[in-house]
Design a protein around this motif. Structure first.
Motif, PDB file in Angstrom:
ATOM      1  N   ARG B 214       0.626  -1.302  -0.084  1.00  0.00           N
ATOM      2  CA  ARG B 214      -0.077  -0.163   0.100  1.00  0.00           C
ATOM      3  C   ARG B 214       0.767   1.171   0.236  1.00  0.00           C
ATOM      4  NH1 ARG B 214      -3.214  -3.696   3.120  1.00  0.00           N
ATOM      5  NH2 ARG B 214      -5.699  -3.411   2.559  1.00  0.00           N
ATOM      6  N   THR B 215       2.159   1.154  -0.165  1.00  0.00           N
ATOM      7  CA  THR B 215       2.887   2.556  -0.461  1.00  0.00           C
ATOM      8  C   THR B 215       2.432   2.845  -1.830  1.00  0.00           C
ATOM      9  OG1 THR B 215       4.903   0.875  -0.904  1.00  0.00           O
ATOM     10  CG2 THR B 215       4.780   1.777   1.233  1.00  0.00           C
ATOM     11  N   VAL B 216       2.882   4.050  -2.134  1.00  0.00           N
ATOM     12  CA  VAL B 216       2.518   4.460  -3.500  1.00  0.00           C
ATOM     13  C   VAL B 216       3.030   3.500  -4.848  1.00  0.00           C
ATOM     14  CG1 VAL B 216       2.419   6.418  -5.035  1.00  0.00           C
ATOM     15  CG2 VAL B 216       2.201   6.919  -2.526  1.00  0.00           C
ATOM     16  N   ALA B 217       4.292   3.382  -4.649  1.00  0.00           N
ATOM     17  CA  ALA B 217       4.817   2.623  -5.921  1.00  0.00           C
ATOM     18  C   ALA B 217       4.239   1.116  -5.911  1.00  0.00           C
ATOM     19  CB  ALA B 217       6.315   2.665  -6.130  1.00  0.00           C
ATOM     20  N   THR B 218       4.420   0.366  -4.726  1.00  0.00           N
ATOM     21  CA  THR B 218       3.830  -1.150  -4.781  1.00  0.00           C
ATOM     22  C   THR B 218       1.984  -0.933  -5.019  1.00  0.00           C
ATOM     23  OG1 THR B 218       3.043  -0.822  -2.254  1.00  0.00           O
ATOM     24  CG2 THR B 218       5.294  -1.608  -2.982  1.00  0.00           C
ATOM     25  N   LEU B 219       1.664   0.100  -4.721  1.00  0.00           N
ATOM     26  CA  LEU B 219       0.238   0.376  -5.471  1.00  0.00           C
ATOM     27  C   LEU B 219       0.089   0.426  -6.513  1.00  0.00           C
ATOM     28  CD1 LEU B 219      -2.083   2.961  -2.894  1.00  0.00           C
ATOM     29  CD2 LEU B 219      -2.344   0.595  -3.201  1.00  0.00           C
ATOM     30  N   SER B 220       1.052   0.980  -7.264  1.00  0.00           N
ATOM     31  CA  SER B 220       0.783   1.111  -8.832  1.00  0.00           C
ATOM     32  C   SER B 220       1.222  -0.413  -9.272  1.00  0.00           C
ATOM     33  CB  SER B 220       2.315   1.723  -9.345  1.00  0.00           C
ATOM     34  OG  SER B 220       2.073   3.266  -9.061  1.00  0.00           O
ATOM     35  N   CYS B 221       1.399  -1.287  -8.421  1.00  0.00           N
ATOM     36  CA  CYS B 221       1.528  -2.795  -8.938  1.00  0.00           C
ATOM     37  C   CYS B 221       0.577  -3.427  -8.362  1.00  0.00           C
ATOM     38  CB  CYS B 221       3.011  -3.381  -8.532  1.00  0.00           C
ATOM     39  SG  CYS B 221       4.278  -2.567  -9.263  1.00  0.00           S
ATOM     40  N   THR B 222      -0.533  -2.819  -7.519  1.00  0.00           N
ATOM     41  CA  THR B 222      -1.325  -3.482  -6.918  1.00  0.00           C
ATOM     42  C   THR B 222      -2.784  -3.352  -7.574  1.00  0.00           C
ATOM     43  OG1 THR B 222      -0.633  -3.489  -4.622  1.00  0.00           O
ATOM     44  CG2 THR B 222      -3.085  -3.482  -4.912  1.00  0.00           C
ATOM     45  N   HIS B 223      -3.796  -4.224  -7.834  1.00  0.00           N
ATOM     46  CA  HIS B 223      -4.855  -4.075  -8.794  1.00  0.00           C
ATOM     47  C   HIS B 223      -5.873  -4.784  -8.331  1.00  0.00           C
ATOM     48  CE1 HIS B 223      -1.858  -2.334 -11.353  1.00  0.00           C
ATOM     49  NE2 HIS B 223      -1.184  -3.164 -11.251  1.00  0.00           N
ATOM     50  N   SER B 224      -6.107  -5.173  -6.973  1.00  0.00           N
ATOM     51  CA  SER B 224      -7.021  -6.272  -6.331  1.00  0.00           C
ATOM     52  C   SER B 224      -8.366  -5.606  -6.097  1.00  0.00           C
ATOM     53  CB  SER B 224      -6.423  -6.934  -5.378  1.00  0.00           C
ATOM     54  OG  SER B 224      -6.013  -5.924  -4.115  1.00  0.00           O
ATOM     55  N   MET B 225      -8.341  -4.442  -5.229  1.00  0.00           N
ATOM     56  CA  MET B 225      -9.539  -3.605  -5.033  1.00  0.00           C
ATOM     57  C   MET B 225      -9.458  -2.222  -5.117  1.00  0.00           C
ATOM     58  SD  MET B 225     -11.094  -5.739  -1.833  1.00  0.00           S
ATOM     59  CE  MET B 225     -10.983  -7.521  -1.656  1.00  0.00           C
ATOM     60  N   TYR B 226     -10.400  -1.724  -5.610  1.00  0.00           N
ATOM     61  CA  TYR B 226     -10.273   0.107  -5.936  1.00  0.00           C
ATOM     62  C   TYR B 226     -10.104   0.933  -4.513  1.00  0.00           C
ATOM     63  CZ  TYR B 226     -15.121   0.252  -4.494  1.00  0.00           C
ATOM     64  OH  TYR B 226     -16.405   0.187  -3.679  1.00  0.00           O
ATOM     65  N   ILE B 227     -10.593   0.055  -3.622  1.00  0.00           N
ATOM     66  CA  ILE B 227     -10.512   1.033  -2.089  1.00  0.00           C
ATOM     67  C   ILE B 227      -9.232   1.299  -1.719  1.00  0.00           C
ATOM     68  CG2 ILE B 227     -10.797  -0.998  -0.618  1.00  0.00           C
ATOM     69  CD1 ILE B 227     -12.656   2.393  -0.247  1.00  0.00           C
ATOM     70  N   HIS B 228      -8.198   0.246  -2.113  1.00  0.00           N
ATOM     71  CA  HIS B 228      -6.848   0.405  -1.758  1.00  0.00           C
ATOM     72  C   HIS B 228      -6.069   1.674  -2.593  1.00  0.00           C
ATOM     73  CE1 HIS B 228      -7.015  -4.230  -1.079  1.00  0.00           C
ATOM     74  NE2 HIS B 228      -7.073  -3.630   0.026  1.00  0.00           N
ATOM     75  N   LYS B 229      -6.737   1.906  -3.802  1.00  0.00           N
ATOM     76  CA  LYS B 229      -5.930   2.961  -4.691  1.00  0.00           C
ATOM     77  C   LYS B 229      -6.738   3.785  -5.089  1.00  0.00           C
ATOM     78  CE  LYS B 229      -4.644   0.719  -8.391  1.00  0.00           C
ATOM     79  NZ  LYS B 229      -3.293   0.805  -8.532  1.00  0.00           N
ATOM     80  N   LEU B 230      -7.988   4.133  -4.815  1.00  0.00           N
ATOM     81  CA  LEU B 230      -8.617   5.498  -5.039  1.00  0.00           C
ATOM     82  C   LEU B 230      -7.957   6.633  -4.589  1.00  0.00           C
ATOM     83  CD1 LEU B 230     -12.129   4.787  -4.727  1.00  0.00           C
ATOM     84  CD2 LEU B 230     -11.291   5.901  -6.527  1.00  0.00           C
ATOM     85  N   ASP B 231      -7.837   7.698  -5.218  1.00  0.00           N
ATOM     86  CA  ASP B 231      -7.402   8.883  -4.812  1.00  0.00           C
ATOM     87  C   ASP B 231      -5.745   9.147  -4.712  1.00  0.00           C
ATOM     88  OD1 ASP B 231      -9.842   9.668  -4.790  1.00  0.00           O
ATOM     89  OD2 ASP B 231     -10.150   9.591  -2.481  1.00  0.00           O
ATOM     90  N   ILE B 232      -5.125   7.901  -5.021  1.00  0.00           N
ATOM     91  CA  ILE B 232      -3.567   7.846  -4.821  1.00  0.00           C
ATOM     92  C   ILE B 232      -2.793   8.151  -6.081  1.00  0.00           C
ATOM     93  CG2 ILE B 232      -1.562   6.784  -3.936  1.00  0.00           C
ATOM     94  CD1 ILE B 232      -3.925   7.242  -1.694  1.00  0.00           C
ATOM     95  N   PRO B 233      -2.208   9.005  -6.560  1.00  0.00           N
ATOM     96  CA  PRO B 233      -1.400   9.157  -7.706  1.00  0.00           C
ATOM     97  C   PRO B 233      -0.588   7.732  -8.158  1.00  0.00           C
ATOM     98  CG  PRO B 233      -0.961  11.145  -6.361  1.00  0.00           C
ATOM     99  CD  PRO B 233      -1.684  10.132  -5.605  1.00  0.00           C
ATOM    100  N   SER B 234      -0.569   7.763  -9.433  1.00  0.00           N
ATOM    101  CA  SER B 234       0.160   6.225  -9.741  1.00  0.00           C
ATOM    102  C   SER B 234       0.982   6.528 -10.907  1.00  0.00           C
ATOM    103  CB  SER B 234      -1.076   5.241 -10.115  1.00  0.00           C
ATOM    104  OG  SER B 234      -0.850   4.158 -10.287  1.00  0.00           O
ATOM    105  N   PHE B 235       1.754   5.397 -10.860  1.00  0.00           N
ATOM    106  CA  PHE B 235       2.669   5.353 -12.270  1.00  0.00           C
ATOM    107  C   PHE B 235       1.760   4.781 -13.453  1.00  0.00           C
ATOM    108  CE2 PHE B 235       6.154   5.495  -9.158  1.00  0.00           C
ATOM    109  CZ  PHE B 235       6.797   6.389  -9.656  1.00  0.00           C
ATOM    110  N   SER B 236       0.933   5.919 -14.168  1.00  0.00           N
ATOM    111  CA  SER B 236      -0.212   5.115 -14.949  1.00  0.00           C
ATOM    112  C   SER B 236       0.527   4.718 -16.184  1.00  0.00           C
ATOM    113  CB  SER B 236      -0.855   6.563 -15.380  1.00  0.00           C
ATOM    114  OG  SER B 236      -0.158   7.541 -15.924  1.00  0.00           O
ATOM    115  N   HIS B 237       1.717   4.644 -16.502  1.00  0.00           N
ATOM    116  CA  HIS B 237       2.237   3.730 -17.732  1.00  0.00           C
ATOM    117  C   HIS B 237       2.942   2.720 -17.439  1.00  0.00           C
ATOM    118  CE1 HIS B 237       4.922   6.685 -15.803  1.00  0.00           C
ATOM    119  NE2 HIS B 237       6.003   6.035 -16.371  1.00  0.00           N
ATOM    120  N   TRP B 238       2.881   2.179 -16.136  1.00  0.00           N
ATOM    121  CA  TRP B 238       3.745   0.755 -15.696  1.00  0.00           C
ATOM    122  C   TRP B 238       2.642  -0.223 -16.345  1.00  0.00           C
ATOM    123  CZ3 TRP B 238       6.003   0.588 -10.347  1.00  0.00           C
ATOM    124  CH2 TRP B 238       6.990   1.592 -10.160  1.00  0.00           C
TER     125      TRP B 238
END
Lengths: 497, 497
Positions: B214-238
């Motif tokens: 759930r840190t920002v960069a590991t979140l960019s590799c996490t895609h299990s549930m939207y609630i973990h990821k919503l509102d957090i900027p991401s590396f959108s091109h990975w």
């Protein structure tokens, strides 16, 4: 008060054996029992036993930063003892993480309690299944040391604390934007694939010279040294403002330094404005003293105005007290020196606090589960240690001790700076959180190396600073021992120049 | 072997008091002494004492995910005891972090040793000043459980381990590009300001449904549930590839599932190719079983071919064993089930391992200091616990126990799936790391809720899976108790449908 210590001494009369004569008596007043009367260096450092163990460790481990191998059983109070039985006076304390020194009796006592041992062996998921002592412990820590913030979120280390502080700022920003509305399907679906609008373009503003950790996103806010950042992808569009870099001594450069403050704050406002349409700033993250970047200080006025700018623009102010927190500046939190009209929105901590995490306002408290979350959410064993540390700091008035030792160290260093202006400059600090610059990296590194040879473990930061990070039990007689050795090192270097 | 347990029982003859009759005898064979003979539920959960403490905790803490308050002193073996004295058979074990159960005597013994206590109270910066026991401890852990990788880098939690594994992949990629050349001034200067070429456009390829933190960069590799990821900027091109989602039972759907494998691997190759010019893939991060995303399994063939693709393209293969590691699948590391021709480049761990970190190849070992680094670089107290845990696992052959209990659980669940096809489907798993799906989220949540009412702590993952994460000391008689209660819950739900 420094007359004895700083009386000019004929070079030949300076004998290692006599070096601690003045401190021998002071030892009687030692807070820590059984401390050695002074350092003692028997071998090169690393010595033969350290080298043997380091060779062993090298086979399984990246050893790049390792200095020597410690005997943690023998280390005591302000003295770190290595495996070759060298005894060093420690002004660096494991990168500033040992608040009351090695093997403090109060800490050794903690785990004689069977209940506390059970806290160590049962690894709880504290966010889901907290133990029955947890509410009281959290209340106790908040009640005793929170910087006027109502909530605490425990984490595992400083970088994770900053990561989650930043996440809290992002979430608070979007919740405000959303004005109480539910997440849209578009937000939900896009977020899972790292896309807008679910994963929005938001930024954290950081400062040149800052250090906030080595995870990828905290690295995007870290600008102290290239070696930390090289080859790691970054949020290249997050704004970076200039941190004030003052001229010293402050009292002789007030006008110029005020102007530096003004310009830096202007830049912050410009960056926030400029980003509003592209990638709004959700939070500003800042250290009260840039502790890895060179012990760069900013004025209380700077911080008060920075908070004003943040409030005006609905930007969360995150104060990173990972290195400054828990007393070394003479107040429990360094930002208490700034008399901010409001508490910061978030204050992050780790290191000396043993446990990591952040204090935060109600606005920065994320309501839904699983957003600011991880498996462990803290560590009961470390929390118990912190409670004991807070207790020792309070009952022994260690913040007062820091003030006294800090004053003595500051005056002593001032005198040395006057005596060796070709070697030292820009003395600055609060409490014992004091730094002084050498003229250049090579000279700084030589001073640190020679201090170690003469029995003092010290540390550098930035390009030319020597940073002092002693424990809160570093007393006046430790200061005297340190200054005495530093004087010898400086004299030797001055003569060999 | 399940004849007694699964013999159809007339509804009225099913009595709570008799539920554990068959397990009473089995308790005699218990690995853990003094375990209760079965669960016992006295109040609603959370009960009145839990609610009181939760109300207290709510004032200082985000309580969103909290279920009840645990009495960690009374909890024992496979049984978690709450403050209202409810005794629950625990198949979830603090989100899979308790490998040998609560208050294991071997762990309680550890901190009777004064030297081990000293490891707890002296917070070392292990990267700079390791203790004298550290080389031996690191060698011991590597020697006993490393997945054929020569190096270990300790960290503080799973997310930080994945962050630093990803960083190691980035650094290795650029070092290879650089071919032994020094960093350029342009690289150094640009990196400090988050810019190219110092902070390059590199990516990590992850999979849909993945969870890596759930840190920002590991979140960019996490895609299990939207609630973990919503509102957090991401590396959108990975790049994000499709993880195989098989049809069950596997033996009836082989052709279709092989085709799924083929398509997913094709996509991985395409994404790596497509990114080569824009944002090269430095690493692929993958769980051997997607453990938060729904216990999604991929075949050994899939993993072998994935490794082949990685090798061909000079991409580091990072296997995230944070949830699967330390024995629950019947092998110490889950990826050992895949017979990979080469060890992965990096294997990350945390949770059951108590300490976190990653094992890695020599190529993934960063030479310069301060690049893969932080203040603590691990925790001696947790390392000592891990050593004891490994010892208990080996001397008590707990991996064999996991195999036996796993088989019994699998057959039992298979039988229940056959009996209640309107409720359950898609049974799958290795060892006791078993999941079964309910038809829909509401039904899954109802089963978990009713299990708890009847004395079983279980957990969900993905949208409709019940995941089993018992300790390695979960024996056959615990399986029987669990299946017996699950049968009652399913029957009640089936009848109320």
């Amino acid at each position: 008060m420094f007359s004895k210590l700083f009386r000019p001494v004929a070079e030949n009369s300076y004998k290692i054996e006599n070096r601690f004569a003045s401190s021998q008596t002071a030892v009687l007043k030692s807070i820590i029992k059984n401390e050695p009367s002074g350092p003692s260096v028997k071998t090169d450092i690393p010595g033969p036993k350290s080298i043997e163990l380091m060779d062993q460790l090298k086979k399984v481990y990246n050893l790049g930063a390792t200095q020597y191998i410690v005997n943690y059983e023998k280390s005591i109070g302000n003295y770190v003892v290595d495996v070759d039985d060298n005894i060093l006076l420690d002004t660096f304390t494991q990168i500033s993480t040992m608040p009351i020194g090695y093997n403090h009796p109060a800490l050794l006592e903690v785990f004689k309690d069977q209940q506390n041992i059970k806290s160590l062996v049962n690894r709880p998921a504290l966010g889901v299944y907290p133990g029955m002592d947890w509410p009281k412990r959290m209340e106790n820590i908040l009640g005793q040391v929170s910087p006027k913030l109502p909530k605490i979120t425990p984490m595992m280390c400083g970088a994770c604390s900053n990561e989650n502080a930043m996440k809290s700022a992002f979430i608070a920003h979007k919740m405000r934007d959303r004005g109480g509305k539910e997440f849209t399907s578009e937000e939900k679906n896009s977020s899972v694939m790292n896309q807008r609008p679910g994963c929005p373009d938001l930024s954290i503003l950081s400062f040149k010279g800052a250090f906030h950790g080595r995870t990828v996103a905290t690295l995007s806010c870290t600008h102290s040294m290239y070696i930390h950042k090289l080859d790691i992808p970054s949020f290249s569009h997050w704004p970076i403002a200039t941190y004030p870099l003052y001229k010293y001594p402050l009292e002789e450069n007030k006008r110029e330094n005020d102007e530096i403050d003004r310009k830096c704050l202007e830049e912050v406002e410009e960056l926030i404005d400029k980003n509003k349409k592209v990638c709004p700033v959700a939070g500003v993250i800042i250290e009260p003293i840039q502790s890895e970047g060179g012990d760069n200080h900013a004025s209380p006025e700077f911080f008060r105005k920075l908070q004003e700018i943040c409030k005006k623009n609905d930007v969360a102010l995150i104060i990173d007290e990972v290195q400054t927190g828990c007393g070394p500046t003479g107040k429990f939190w360094c930002h208490e020196h700034f008399s901010l009209p409001h508490p910061p929105d978030i204050v992050t901590f780790s290191k000396k606090m043993q446990m990591a995490g952040f204090f935060h306002s109600d606005e920065m408290t994320v309501q839904q589960p699983s957003r600011i979350f991880n498996t462990w959410m803290g560590d009961p064993g470390k929390t118990i240690l912190l409670e004991t540390i807070i207790d020792v700091i309070k009952t022994q008035n260690l913040l007062d001790q820091v003030e006294r030792s800090g004053k003595r160290m500051y005056s002593g260093l001032q005198q040395l700076q006057n005596e060796f202006p070709e070697l030292l400059h820009s003395l600055r600090g609060r409490g014992t959180f004091i730094a002084i610059n050498a003229h250049g990296t090579n000279l700084r590194d030589a001073i640190i190396k020679n201090l170690k040879k003469n029995g003092v473990q010290s540390g550098g930061c930035g390009h030319e600073a020597i940073r002092h990070r002693p424990a809160l039990v570093f007393q006046e007689h430790h200061v005297d021992i340190y200054l005495d050795i530093l004087r010898k090192v400086l004299r030797d270097l001055s003569e060999s120049k």
